[in-house]
Design a protein around this motif. Structure first.
Motif, PDB file in Angstrom:
ATOM      1  N   SER A   9       0.837  -1.195   0.000  1.00  0.00           N
ATOM      2  CA  SER A   9       0.000   0.000   0.000  1.00  0.00           C
ATOM      3  C   SER A   9       0.875   1.249   0.000  1.00  0.00           C
ATOM      4  CB  SER A   9      -0.917   0.004   1.221  1.00  0.00           C
ATOM      5  OG  SER A   9      -1.470   1.285   1.419  1.00  0.00           O
ATOM      6  N   ALA A  11      -0.238   4.221   0.288  1.00  0.00           N
ATOM      7  CA  ALA A  11      -0.766   5.056   1.370  1.00  0.00           C
ATOM      8  C   ALA A  11      -0.105   4.689   2.694  1.00  0.00           C
ATOM      9  CB  ALA A  11      -2.288   4.900   1.471  1.00  0.00           C
ATOM     10  N   MET A  12       0.040   3.402   2.958  1.00  0.00           N
ATOM     11  CA  MET A  12       0.625   2.982   4.221  1.00  0.00           C
ATOM     12  C   MET A  12       2.118   3.323   4.260  1.00  0.00           C
ATOM     13  SD  MET A  12       0.325   1.944   7.224  1.00  0.00           S
ATOM     14  CE  MET A  12      -1.451   1.815   7.124  1.00  0.00           C
ATOM     15  N   ASN A  56       1.534  -9.189   5.073  1.00  0.00           N
ATOM     16  CA  ASN A  56       0.786  -9.729   3.938  1.00  0.00           C
ATOM     17  C   ASN A  56       0.991  -8.866   2.704  1.00  0.00           C
ATOM     18  OD1 ASN A  56      -0.566 -11.952   5.227  1.00  0.00           O
ATOM     19  ND2 ASN A  56      -1.868 -10.462   6.260  1.00  0.00           N
ATOM     20  N   SER A  83      -0.900  -5.506  10.316  1.00  0.00           N
ATOM     21  CA  SER A  83      -2.178  -5.685  10.995  1.00  0.00           C
ATOM     22  C   SER A  83      -2.290  -7.074  11.622  1.00  0.00           C
ATOM     23  CB  SER A  83      -3.337  -5.461  10.019  1.00  0.00           C
ATOM     24  OG  SER A  83      -3.171  -6.287   8.896  1.00  0.00           O
ATOM     25  N   GLU A  84      -1.370  -7.959  11.294  1.00  0.00           N
ATOM     26  CA  GLU A  84      -1.373  -9.305  11.875  1.00  0.00           C
ATOM     27  C   GLU A  84      -0.758  -9.254  13.278  1.00  0.00           C
ATOM     28  OE1 GLU A  84      -2.482 -12.193  10.703  1.00  0.00           O
ATOM     29  OE2 GLU A  84      -2.526 -12.100   8.530  1.00  0.00           O
ATOM     30  N   LYS A 104      -0.708  -2.537  13.411  1.00  0.00           N
ATOM     31  CA  LYS A 104      -1.617  -1.480  12.979  1.00  0.00           C
ATOM     32  C   LYS A 104      -2.933  -1.670  13.731  1.00  0.00           C
ATOM     33  CE  LYS A 104       0.121  -1.962   8.237  1.00  0.00           C
ATOM     34  NZ  LYS A 104      -0.226  -2.394   6.874  1.00  0.00           N
TER      35      LYS A 104
ATOM     36  N   ASP B  99      -6.476   1.943  -2.700  1.00  0.00           N
ATOM     37  CA  ASP B  99      -5.347   1.630  -1.824  1.00  0.00           C
ATOM     38  C   ASP B  99      -5.680   1.989  -0.372  1.00  0.00           C
ATOM     39  OD1 ASP B  99      -1.937   3.011  -1.635  1.00  0.00           O
ATOM     40  OD2 ASP B  99      -2.885   1.336  -0.613  1.00  0.00           O
ATOM     41  N   GLU B 103      -6.411  -0.456   2.941  1.00  0.00           N
ATOM     42  CA  GLU B 103      -5.674  -0.402   4.210  1.00  0.00           C
ATOM     43  C   GLU B 103      -6.620  -0.301   5.398  1.00  0.00           C
ATOM     44  OE1 GLU B 103      -2.249  -1.644   3.846  1.00  0.00           O
ATOM     45  OE2 GLU B 103      -2.736  -0.756   5.793  1.00  0.00           O
ATOM     46  N   ASN B 106      -8.106  -3.612   6.046  1.00  0.00           N
ATOM     47  CA  ASN B 106      -7.010  -4.458   6.526  1.00  0.00           C
ATOM     48  C   ASN B 106      -6.791  -4.234   8.024  1.00  0.00           C
ATOM     49  OD1 ASN B 106      -4.669  -6.105   6.483  1.00  0.00           O
ATOM     50  ND2 ASN B 106      -3.373  -4.329   6.128  1.00  0.00           N
ATOM     51  N   ILE B 107      -6.814  -2.976   8.443  1.00  0.00           N
ATOM     52  CA  ILE B 107      -6.596  -2.643   9.852  1.00  0.00           C
ATOM     53  C   ILE B 107      -7.745  -3.157  10.712  1.00  0.00           C
ATOM     54  CG2 ILE B 107      -6.458  -0.723  11.498  1.00  0.00           C
ATOM     55  CD1 ILE B 107      -4.943   0.814   9.223  1.00  0.00           C
ATOM     56  N   GLY B 110      -7.537  -6.869  10.956  1.00  0.00           N
ATOM     57  CA  GLY B 110      -6.420  -7.275  11.814  1.00  0.00           C
ATOM     58  C   GLY B 110      -6.760  -7.174  13.289  1.00  0.00           C
ATOM     59  N   VAL B 123      -5.441 -18.720   9.775  1.00  0.00           N
ATOM     60  CA  VAL B 123      -4.944 -18.381   8.434  1.00  0.00           C
ATOM     61  C   VAL B 123      -4.610 -16.900   8.388  1.00  0.00           C
ATOM     62  CG1 VAL B 123      -6.252 -20.190   7.289  1.00  0.00           C
ATOM     63  CG2 VAL B 123      -7.284 -17.964   7.593  1.00  0.00           C
ATOM     64  N   ASN B 124      -3.725 -16.546   7.467  1.00  0.00           N
ATOM     65  CA  ASN B 124      -3.384 -15.139   7.298  1.00  0.00           C
ATOM     66  C   ASN B 124      -4.575 -14.368   6.751  1.00  0.00           C
ATOM     67  OD1 ASN B 124      -0.831 -15.668   8.126  1.00  0.00           O
ATOM     68  ND2 ASN B 124       0.166 -15.167   6.201  1.00  0.00           N
ATOM     69  N   LEU B 125      -4.593 -13.088   7.025  1.00  0.00           N
ATOM     70  CA  LEU B 125      -5.557 -12.221   6.363  1.00  0.00           C
ATOM     71  C   LEU B 125      -5.316 -12.260   4.863  1.00  0.00           C
ATOM     72  CD1 LEU B 125      -5.316  -9.027   8.609  1.00  0.00           C
ATOM     73  CD2 LEU B 125      -7.188 -10.672   8.568  1.00  0.00           C
ATOM     74  N   GLY B 126      -6.397 -12.080   4.109  1.00  0.00           N
ATOM     75  CA  GLY B 126      -6.246 -11.998   2.667  1.00  0.00           C
ATOM     76  C   GLY B 126      -5.742 -10.625   2.258  1.00  0.00           C
ATOM     77  N   LEU B 127      -5.620 -10.411   0.955  1.00  0.00           N
ATOM     78  CA  LEU B 127      -5.292  -9.085   0.430  1.00  0.00           C
ATOM     79  C   LEU B 127      -6.598  -8.375   0.089  1.00  0.00           C
ATOM     80  CD1 LEU B 127      -2.313 -10.038  -1.895  1.00  0.00           C
ATOM     81  CD2 LEU B 127      -2.198  -8.929   0.342  1.00  0.00           C
TER      82      LEU B 127
END
Lengths: 122, 166
Positions: A9, A11-12, A56, A83-84, A104, B99, B103, B106-107, B110, B123-127
């Motif tokens: 990203s 932005a990030m 990720n 974020s994980e 995050k 984008d 994010e 995503n946050i 998470g 499992v991991n987060l997806g995109l």
């Protein structure tokens, strides 16, 4: 001090740069990568002083990048901004030699807390 | 396989906390200015009429988190994340909006994943993806939805998941 910020990203990456400045880390040169593969290539070509990587990402994620660096015997100071935040993920990061994990959402104080010793030590 | 299931109230409570944390920390919003309506049915009904854009991310094998808003809402949210005023945010390109919205979801995902780790597979987060269109659950899916507002911004946060076997 050269810092590589890795996040798919844009932005990030901008927010991480801004937060570094807000945390008082102003005497730094920043380079950017958008994937773990890009970061790996950049580190192998010219290792930075510190890597701040997302977890990720497409085309090789952050932990795969760090594990590949370990496999190739490349030592670089590496931490995650992600974020994980599960225990399993934290364990995997630690096992791979990550110096820190900043989750995050984060604040400038989070960056100060995790990075002060590392950036001052350089 | 989940360790233990979560009911709708549990999801809404966790979503409430996650959205507040995201808005206060990353968007610079005052906590007391955030309005959240956890009335599930009203928010879910509103989805089908008002939603035009949404960003989505997979949180678990059969579970997605989405942030839904109109284009003005997406612009404001994206601008807030990037530290822009609403007026400055008007020049953001579609890819910049996609984008930034990615994010944000995503946050939120998470935070949910960390808080509810005992109830989710590891499992991991997806995109994230950013799409135009309405959020319509299939016959096999159920929705937890909440309306969120602060300043001039209004958006919905949605959990979309496969119906639990009884």
């Amino acid at each position: 001090m050269r810092i590589l910020i890795v996040d798919d990203s844009k932005a990030m990456r901008m927010i991480v740069k801004r937060t570094l400045r807000q945390a008082g880390f102003t005497d730094i040169d920043i380079v950017e990568g958008a994937t773990g593969k890009e970061a790996l290539d950049m580190i192998l070509a010219d290792a930075p002083d510190l890597v701040l990587s997302d977890w990720n990402m497409p085309e090789m994620n952050g932990i795969e990048c760090l594990e590949e660096l370990n496999k190739q015997g490349v030592k670089v100071r590496f931490g995650f901004v992600t974020s994980e935040g599960t225990p399993e993920m934290l364990q995997r990061a630690q096992a791979a030699g990550a110096l820190f994990v900043i989750t995050k959402p984060f604040t400038a104080d989070n960056f100060k807390e995790k990075l002060s010793d590392i950036l001052v030590a350089s | 396989m989940r360790v233990s299931p979560i009911d709708s109230r549990g999801w809404l409570d966790s979503m409430h906390d996650a959205v507040k944390e995201m808005a206060v920390t990353m968007l610079g919003v005052r906590e007391d200015s955030i309005r959240i309506e956890k009335d599930n049915e009203a928010a879910a009904a509103a989805l089908f009429e008002e939603s035009t854009y949404f960003t989505t991310i997979s949180l678990d094998e059969d579970l997605q988190v989405r942030i839904v808003s109109d284009i003005e809402g997406c612009l404001c949210l994206s601008g807030a994340l990037m530290g822009l005023t609403p007026k400055d945010a008007e020049v953001l390109s579609p890819s910049q909006i996609a984008d930034a919205m990615g994010e944000l979801v995503n946050i939120v995902a998470g935070i949910l994943k960390t808080r509810l780790a005992d109830h989710l597979s590891s499992v991991n987060l997806g995109l994230p993806n950013f799409l135009k269109g309405r959020v319509r659950p299939t016959a096999d899916q159920e929705i937890c939805a909440m309306m969120v507002g602060f300043n001039e911004v209004k958006f919905q946060v949605v959990i979309l998941r496969n119906k639990q076997e009884s």
